[in-house]
Structure formats: C-alpha cells, structure tokens
Scaffold this active site. Structure first.
Site, PDB file in Angstrom:
ATOM      1  N   GLY A  47       0.888  -1.161   0.000  1.00  0.00           N
ATOM      2  CA  GLY A  47       0.000   0.000   0.000  1.00  0.00           C
ATOM      3  C   GLY A  47       0.919   1.201   0.000  1.00  0.00           C
ATOM      4  O   GLY A  47       2.004   1.144  -0.565  1.00  0.00           O
ATOM      5  N   GLU A  48       0.504   2.268   0.651  1.00  0.00           N
ATOM      6  CA  GLU A  48       1.373   3.438   0.738  1.00  0.00           C
ATOM      7  C   GLU A  48       1.878   3.593   2.168  1.00  0.00           C
ATOM      8  O   GLU A  48       1.077   3.779   3.098  1.00  0.00           O
ATOM      9  CB  GLU A  48       0.625   4.699   0.276  1.00  0.00           C
ATOM     10  CG  GLU A  48       0.394   4.741  -1.235  1.00  0.00           C
ATOM     11  CD  GLU A  48       1.686   4.656  -2.053  1.00  0.00           C
ATOM     12  OE1 GLU A  48       2.707   5.252  -1.649  1.00  0.00           O
ATOM     13  OE2 GLU A  48       1.679   3.972  -3.092  1.00  0.00           O
ATOM     14  N   SER A  49       3.215   3.548   2.344  1.00  0.00           N
ATOM     15  CA  SER A  49       3.784   3.601   3.695  1.00  0.00           C
ATOM     16  C   SER A  49       3.526   4.963   4.347  1.00  0.00           C
ATOM     17  O   SER A  49       3.404   5.057   5.570  1.00  0.00           O
ATOM     18  CB  SER A  49       5.271   3.279   3.668  1.00  0.00           C
ATOM     19  OG  SER A  49       5.941   4.098   2.735  1.00  0.00           O
ATOM     20  N   CYS A  78       6.470  -5.124   0.416  1.00  0.00           N
ATOM     21  CA  CYS A  78       6.523  -3.810  -0.223  1.00  0.00           C
ATOM     22  C   CYS A  78       6.463  -2.686   0.815  1.00  0.00           C
ATOM     23  O   CYS A  78       7.416  -2.515   1.566  1.00  0.00           O
ATOM     24  CB  CYS A  78       5.414  -3.698  -1.269  1.00  0.00           C
ATOM     25  SG  CYS A  78       5.718  -2.379  -2.454  1.00  0.00           S
ATOM     26  N   ARG A 105      12.945   3.459  -0.789  1.00  0.00           N
ATOM     27  CA  ARG A 105      11.561   3.458  -1.275  1.00  0.00           C
ATOM     28  C   ARG A 105      11.531   3.694  -2.771  1.00  0.00           C
ATOM     29  O   ARG A 105      12.347   4.442  -3.298  1.00  0.00           O
ATOM     30  CB  ARG A 105      10.746   4.567  -0.586  1.00  0.00           C
ATOM     31  CG  ARG A 105      10.506   4.322   0.882  1.00  0.00           C
ATOM     32  CD  ARG A 105       9.813   5.529   1.511  1.00  0.00           C
ATOM     33  NE  ARG A 105       8.484   5.732   0.934  1.00  0.00           N
ATOM     34  CZ  ARG A 105       7.879   6.907   0.872  1.00  0.00           C
ATOM     35  NH1 ARG A 105       8.454   7.983   1.314  1.00  0.00           N
ATOM     36  NH2 ARG A 105       6.677   6.999   0.348  1.00  0.00           N
ATOM     37  N   ILE A 134       5.680  -3.717  -7.758  1.00  0.00           N
ATOM     38  CA  ILE A 134       4.909  -2.501  -8.034  1.00  0.00           C
ATOM     39  C   ILE A 134       5.578  -1.298  -7.364  1.00  0.00           C
ATOM     40  O   ILE A 134       5.573  -1.212  -6.131  1.00  0.00           O
ATOM     41  CB  ILE A 134       3.465  -2.626  -7.490  1.00  0.00           C
ATOM     42  CG1 ILE A 134       2.771  -3.887  -8.017  1.00  0.00           C
ATOM     43  CG2 ILE A 134       2.646  -1.377  -7.832  1.00  0.00           C
ATOM     44  CD1 ILE A 134       2.508  -3.901  -9.494  1.00  0.00           C
ATOM     45  N   ARG A 135       6.117  -0.395  -8.150  1.00  0.00           N
ATOM     46  CA  ARG A 135       6.823   0.767  -7.575  1.00  0.00           C
ATOM     47  C   ARG A 135       7.623   0.294  -6.365  1.00  0.00           C
ATOM     48  O   ARG A 135       7.540   0.843  -5.263  1.00  0.00           O
ATOM     49  CB  ARG A 135       5.815   1.854  -7.150  1.00  0.00           C
ATOM     50  CG  ARG A 135       5.247   2.660  -8.333  1.00  0.00           C
ATOM     51  CD  ARG A 135       4.107   3.593  -7.923  1.00  0.00           C
ATOM     52  NE  ARG A 135       4.373   4.303  -6.697  1.00  0.00           N
ATOM     53  CZ  ARG A 135       4.837   5.560  -6.630  1.00  0.00           C
ATOM     54  NH1 ARG A 135       5.072   6.239  -7.720  1.00  0.00           N
ATOM     55  NH2 ARG A 135       5.044   6.134  -5.472  1.00  0.00           N
ATOM     56  N   HIS A 170       5.033  -8.750  -4.390  1.00  0.00           N
ATOM     57  CA  HIS A 170       3.675  -8.996  -3.863  1.00  0.00           C
ATOM     58  C   HIS A 170       3.202 -10.438  -4.057  1.00  0.00           C
ATOM     59  O   HIS A 170       2.449 -10.719  -4.988  1.00  0.00           O
ATOM     60  CB  HIS A 170       2.687  -8.052  -4.554  1.00  0.00           C
ATOM     61  CG  HIS A 170       2.902  -6.624  -4.191  1.00  0.00           C
ATOM     62  ND1 HIS A 170       2.501  -6.104  -2.986  1.00  0.00           N
ATOM     63  CD2 HIS A 170       3.514  -5.623  -4.858  1.00  0.00           C
ATOM     64  CE1 HIS A 170       2.852  -4.829  -2.927  1.00  0.00           C
ATOM     65  NE2 HIS A 170       3.463  -4.512  -4.047  1.00  0.00           N
ATOM     66  N   GLU A 172       0.952 -11.865  -2.573  1.00  0.00           N
ATOM     67  CA  GLU A 172      -0.508 -11.942  -2.389  1.00  0.00           C
ATOM     68  C   GLU A 172      -1.263 -11.706  -3.699  1.00  0.00           C
ATOM     69  O   GLU A 172      -2.449 -11.995  -3.780  1.00  0.00           O
ATOM     70  CB  GLU A 172      -0.967 -10.950  -1.308  1.00  0.00           C
ATOM     71  CG  GLU A 172      -1.049  -9.472  -1.722  1.00  0.00           C
ATOM     72  CD  GLU A 172       0.294  -8.756  -1.792  1.00  0.00           C
ATOM     73  OE1 GLU A 172       1.343  -9.426  -1.668  1.00  0.00           O
ATOM     74  OE2 GLU A 172       0.297  -7.524  -2.000  1.00  0.00           O
TER      75      GLU A 172
END
Lengths: 198, 293
Positions: A47-49, A78, A105, A134-135, A170, A172
């Site tokens: 997600g976004e940290s 991630c 990051r 992903i990024r 990821h 998942e």
C-alpha cells in the site's frame, strides 16, 4: 491453530487475508489496537507507507505494533517491508527498524518501470515464482544476520531473520501460495519454540 | 523481466485500495494531501468545480506543473487526459505519471472512440455509469474503474446511482444461467469474455473505486459501504473551508468506513463543506457524466 493478523489501515490487505485463508490459517483483519490481542503473527501489507504512517496514532499506534512485533513473527511486503526495515531517511515514513536492512523506497522509478519477473526461492528452487514488483522498494544493505531467500537484479527481494520475513514484491497478488505457506511454517516453528536460530 | 503487463497495471490499483486519491492543483496542495494520508494525488490545473465555472475547452494539464507535483510527493501521481486523446496520454506516460485518468472532466477529443489503453505501459482509470460501460473500458485495457458521478458538484447522488447500477448489474449477472450470458453481453454492450468472468466471480476484474461528488467523510463511507474499494475526492477538499482537516477526516473515514463512532468523531468540528451544485438542476449539456459511452 495459528491466528494471523493482517494490518488493514490501507492497502492490499484483503488479498493477503485470502492467501492466508487458502493456506488454512485463521485470519483477523487488524484496524484497532485490540485486534492485536492473542494473535500469533502479523502481516504488514503493500500500500502506501506514508498513508499507513499517517494513520498510526488514530485507532492503532506505532507503539502497539512495535511492541507486538518485538516478540512475534511479522511478514512485510513492499510498503510493509519498508515499515519493518530501516534507512528510508524520510520523515513521512516511520519505520520499526526490526528487520536489519536498509530500504530505498520506490527505487525503480515511476509505475511504467514496475515489472514482473520469475525468481527462484532458495527453499524450493526448482519451480520459478512469478513475482510482481509494483513501484517496488529495494533492499540495499541487508544486515549480516539476514538470510536471502530470493534475489533479482543483484538485490535481495525476499529476506528472513529469526522473527521476520520481508518481500519487495507482492506474493498476495498471484495464486502461488508457497511464500505464505513458508511464513505459516515459520510461525508454527516459533510458536512451538523449535526455531532457535535463523 | 516484463513491464507494463496487465498484472502490473492492476497491481498498482490493488495497492491504492482502502485509500483516498485527492485532486490537487499545486505543490502546496499536494503536500497537504500527502500529509493528510492520501494514497495518491491527481495533478490538474483546475479542479472540476473550477472547470465548470471557467468554461471553454478543458485539456490535459501542463507537464511542468505535473512534474513539480511529482517532485514534491512520494505517493503515486495521476493526471487526466481527454477521452480518446491518445497523444495526451503518450505525453503523460513519457513524463512518468503513475496512472492516467481518461476523464470526462476534460472536454472529450473523440466522441466515438476511447483510447486503446493496451498500447500503453502506464495503467489507466476510466469512469463509468453502469456495468456495460465499465466492461467496455476494461476491454480497452483500463486497470481501474471508477464511477463518474457528477464531478465538481459536491452532490453525491450521481455517484450513488452509478455505483448501485454497477453493483446491482454484477449481482444480477452472478445469478444468470450460462445460456443467458450471451444475451446479457448483447444487452450490456460488453465483451462476452468479461461478462462471463464477472458472472463467475461476482465482481469486476479490476478494482472498483468511487468518484464524482464526494465532499464529506459520510459521503466517503457511503460509497465504500455501497461497494467502492477506494474513493477519489476532487473538488470536495480544496473547495471546502478546511482542506487539511477535511482531507484527514476523509482518509480516516475510508479506513473505518464501517465504524459510525469514527465517522462521528472525524465529522465533528469540520467547517463548511463545498457549497456545491445540485446535480439535478444542471442542464443536460453541462453534465460531465454524459461524456463518453
């Protein structure tokens, strides 16, 4: 029965929950500090940290998670790996520094540089694992104690310490459950006190 | 190693779930959004409410302002191109935007065709009013779907209509007999393979977000409870009297959308929401949701 939580303040937590359930684990979504009670382990999802950091201190504190993670297995993917590690040098992200690895990051650039790659898992090397990045963050300086379970482009992408597991990709998002099963095995061994050293 | 596959595109949409994507027009707003916990910002020169007020042709934003915003934040940056304007999309991909919104908020460039999004490495999000429209966009390669709502109004009624329509049609498809799916595809005007997938899985094959008229924490919760997996807030934040506090409140409302105690707590003390426009009073030709098909 192993009871595993998935931190669900933001991100791909539902996919982790279904992956764990597919492996036969008992799963709890964690949004409140009370949700951590009697859990055996925790997943910090992607997600976004920055968003997750921002939500610490509302219904669940950084300190609650830190205290929990000091003695129980945690798997970070991630953004979750970024939180678990150290070295981001960014006030927008509050890291636990529990997994001994310097994390950069978003190390590969914008979304158009995101990629998939078949990697090899040290604990099951014969069947490639289709990894989705992903990024993605990058593990730049893994601590000497870390075991490297998979690498890509000269950098570790799946690492393990005595209590923790971290992936820059990821697992998942795909149907291959080997890494979630590996984590569940780790939780069982730690719970039964069999795992003395990494 | 492969880049720009559908899996990689949908992967980013998955990471944005349970979050808020905020419209911002400058670096200062972008920082406020990130600081409030936004998962992404949509960089655009004018937010939808101002596009309505300003009139004229609304185009892709200047790449320079998008790049300045990209420099200022660490979260993914989205930008809008006009419906069918693939050259604008090529420019946005070139400068490294993380997600492109092929958006009805801008003046359409093509009234027949949307962009063939499979030609791009960067993922696209597209608006829809119903399931057929959602599946047509996914058929062209969209990696995320959002409701159109009625942008720039602060009126939630159209977003609710579109989300209920999409979710209701998905539930109906899931109950059909296999032999009925071809007729359903014909009636929806959607690719058969996608109709079949939705019937089997009971959901869209890509994340399904809400947009268009969200102005309060309660609006955000409503859309999440109706089936949205994240929300876009356009004019609702920076047209309100308390952008920072409202942005933080909406972020918390999305995480805890099922918890009325949290919703009550974060709604307390907010100043006035954007005054807004009733979508029902808009002349037909001013409705943005009608752009695209």
């Amino acid at each position: 029965m192993i009871k595993t939580g998935v931190l669900a303040v933001q991100g791909a937590f539902a996919r982790h929950a279904s992956a764990l359930e597919a492996c036969g684990a008992d799963v709890r979504i964690v949004k409140y500090r009370e949700d951590l009670e009697d859990l055996d382990a925790l997943i910090l999802p992607g997600g976004e940290s920055t968003t997750m950091t921002r939500l610490f201190g509302f219904r669940i504190d950084y300190e609650d998670l830190y205290r929990f993670a000091q003695s129980r297995p945690v798997f970070g993917t991630c953004a979750g790996l970024i939180l678990l590690g150290h070295g981001a040098h960014d006030p927008r992200v509050r890291q636990f520094s529990l997994l001994d690895a310097d994390i950069t990051r978003n190390a590969y650039g914008s979304q158009k540089e995101s990629f998939v790659e078949d990697i090899s898992l040290s604990f099951d090397p014969d069947t490639p694992f289709h990894a989705v990045f992903i990024r993605a963050p990058r593990i730049d300086r893994p601590g000497a104690e870390l075991r490297i379970l998979a690498s890509s482009g000269g950098h570790p992408v799946l690492v393990e310490s005595q209590l923790y597991l971290g992936a820059t990709f990821h697992p998942e998002l795909t149907e291959d459950r080997r890494i979630h099963r590996y984590f569940i095995q780790k939780i069982k061994e730690i719970k039964n006190g069999k795992k003395q050293s990494a | 190693m492969k880049k720009g596959t559908f899996e990689v595109k949908v992967g980013l949409a998955e990471m944005l779930k349970g979050g808020v994507i905020m419209d911002v027009t400058n670096v200062e707003q972008a920082k406020i959004a990130e600081d409030a916990g936004a998962v992404s910002v949509m960089a655009l020169e004018r937010i939808p409410a101002d596009i309505r007020a300003h009139g004229g042709i609304a185009r892709m934003s200047n790449p320079e302002m998008i790049l300045k915003i990209r420099e200022a934040v660490s979260i993914p940056v989205m930008a809008k191109c006009r419906i069918g304007h693939f050259a604008e999309a090529q420019i946005l991909q070139e400068i490294g935007v993380d997600f492109i919104d092929e958006s009805e908020v801008l003046t359409p460039a093509d009234e027949e065709n949307h962009i063939w999004k499979k030609d791009f490495r960067v993922p696209f999000v597209c608006g829809c009013r119903n399931l057929g429209e959602a599946l047509r966009r996914i058929g062209e390669g969209a990696a995320m779907i959002r409701t159109k709502g009625e942008p720039g109004t602060g009126d939630i009624v159209e977003a609710v209509r579109h989300m209920r329509m999409v979710m209701g049609e998905i539930r109906r498809l899931a109950n059909l007999d296999r032999a009925e799916l071809m007729a359903a595809a014909k009636n929806l005007g959607a690719p058969f393979e996608l109709v079949e997938w939705v019937a089997q899985n009971g959901k869209l094959p890509v994340p399904n977000f809400a947009a268009g008229g969200i102005a309060t924490p309660a609006d955000a919760s409503l859309m999440m409870q109706l089936g949205a997996e994240s929300v876009f807030v356009g004019s609702g934040i920076f047209k309100s009297d308390d952008p920072q506090q409202r942005a933080e409140a909406i972020v918390k409302a999305v995480t805890h959308y099922q918890d009325p105690a949290v919703l009550a707590e974060v709604s307390k003390g907010l100043k006035d929401a954007m005054s807004g426009l009733a979508a029902a009073t808009l002349p037909e030709e001013e409705k943005m949701a009608k752009r695209g098909w």
